[in-house]
Each structure stands twice: as C-alpha cells, then as structure tokens.
Scaffold this active site. Structure first.
Site, mmCIF file in Angstrom:
data_model
loop_
_atom_site.group_PDB
_atom_site.id
_atom_site.type_symbol
_atom_site.label_atom_id
_atom_site.label_comp_id
_atom_site.label_asym_id
_atom_site.label_seq_id
_atom_site.Cartn_x
_atom_site.Cartn_y
_atom_site.Cartn_z
ATOM 1 N N GLN A 82 -3.164 -7.040 3.321
ATOM 2 C CA GLN A 82 -4.475 -6.222 2.553
ATOM 3 C C GLN A 82 -4.983 -6.471 1.030
ATOM 4 O O GLN A 82 -4.687 -5.811 -0.487
ATOM 5 C CB GLN A 82 -4.757 -4.438 2.412
ATOM 6 C CG GLN A 82 -5.467 -4.230 2.572
ATOM 7 C CD GLN A 82 -6.373 -2.814 2.806
ATOM 8 O OE1 GLN A 82 -4.658 -2.265 4.292
ATOM 9 N NE2 GLN A 82 -7.203 -1.898 3.115
ATOM 10 N N PHE A 83 -5.829 -7.418 0.937
ATOM 11 C CA PHE A 83 -6.133 -7.785 -0.541
ATOM 12 C C PHE A 83 -7.190 -6.926 -1.491
ATOM 13 O O PHE A 83 -7.558 -6.515 -2.638
ATOM 14 C CB PHE A 83 -7.192 -9.032 -0.619
ATOM 15 C CG PHE A 83 -9.065 -9.119 0.677
ATOM 16 C CD1 PHE A 83 -9.347 -9.308 -0.704
ATOM 17 C CD2 PHE A 83 -8.978 -8.978 1.395
ATOM 18 C CE1 PHE A 83 -10.914 -9.276 -0.165
ATOM 19 C CE2 PHE A 83 -10.458 -9.084 2.384
ATOM 20 C CZ PHE A 83 -11.163 -8.646 0.880
ATOM 21 N N THR A 84 -7.504 -5.447 -0.679
ATOM 22 C CA THR A 84 -8.557 -5.228 -1.233
ATOM 23 C C THR A 84 -7.588 -3.981 -1.802
ATOM 24 O O THR A 84 -8.567 -3.325 -2.737
ATOM 25 C CB THR A 84 -9.465 -4.242 -0.528
ATOM 26 O OG1 THR A 84 -8.245 -3.552 0.464
ATOM 27 C CG2 THR A 84 -10.723 -5.338 0.748
#
Length: 163
Positions: A82-84
């Site tokens: 999850q790069f967010t």
C-alpha cells in the site's frame, strides 16, 4: 517502512480487473498488514517490521490479557502492499505520493518482508503488487497498530533488529 497491522478473525484480498474479481490471498485469523515502502528503506527496515509483526503480543491469553504473539497463536498474515501509506495531504486536496518508493524497490522489500515472516514460521498470503485490490476483513478487538521503521532511526529508546 510503514505497516498498518490489524488483528483479524478472517480476511481476504481480491484483485479486480476487467476480466473480473479473483481472490489471491485469504486467511482465517491473524493479521492483515498494509505495507508501505519509502525511498530510504532497506533490508534492515524489512527485518524490523517482520520481527515486530511476528512478536507483537496482542492476542489474548487464558486470563484475557494481550500477552500472546502471532507465533504463539499460530496466526497467519495477509500482507498487502500500500504505497498510499506515504501520502502527503498537507496542502491542497490531492495527496502527493512522492515519498513512496519506486515500484521496483517497493516490490523487492515487500517480497522480502513476506519471506522474513515465513522465516519466522508464519503462514503468509499476499496481495498482487501493482494491481487494483479490494481487502475485506473482520477486525478483531478492534486492534490496529501503526509501525514506522523510521522511528527506530530517530528514537534512542527503540530497538533496531541487528543485521
């Protein structure tokens, strides 16, 4: 490296595409871990996060106290990239993701974290990197913990896992 750890009694991750929806990971109990990687992360960060996940004592013992680890209860991990988690929404209305690591670096450390968890004897299911996913879980407790390996670099009280 950042990890959002959610204790769960069951979870799954589906990949959604034009062809339809496919379940690519499913666990009956343990942790859902949303994992984000930033530019400065290395193997050391992956080791720190994996060790913490394996040994966090957030499962109830016979007395109802949170004294048991994932390893103690034989739980599994559903690991989802999850790069967010590195979003910066401080200004404007559209977050910047410039603090997220490039995809190649992030994928390498994501896979390494899964490998390190397996090295602890933990069953690991994963999402599929760089795809649209839907994560479903039943949060138990609820228990949700945020880990940030960067904090080990700036706080002398935090222990760093040796190389």
């Amino acid at each position: 490296m950042r990890a959002v750890i959610q204790k769960t009694v069951g979870a799954k991750v589906d990949v959604v595409s034009e062809a339809g929806t496919e379940t690519c990971g499913k666990i009956d109990g343990g942790f859902v871990v949303l994992l984000g990687v930033t530019h400065s992360d290395t193997e050391k960060d992956a080791r720190y996060i994996a060790d913490k996940i394996a040994h966090l004592r957030v499962f109830e013992d016979e007395a109802g106290k949170l004294n048991l680890s994932l390893k103690d209860v034989g739980g599994a991990v559903l690991l989802v990239s999850q790069f967010t988690l590195y979003a910066d929404a401080a200004s404007g209305r559209r977050p910047s993701f410039s603090q997220a690591a490039p995809a190649e670096q992030a994928q390498q450390l994501y896979l390494r974290t899964a490998e390190l968890l397996r090295g602890h004897g933990i069953h690991v299911e994963t999402g599929r990197f760089r795809t649209h996913m839907q994560v479903s879980l039943c949060n138990d407790g609820p228990v949700t913990i945020l880990l940030d390996s960067f904090m080990t670099r700036i706080s002398p009280k935090m222990k760093v896992v040796p190389d």
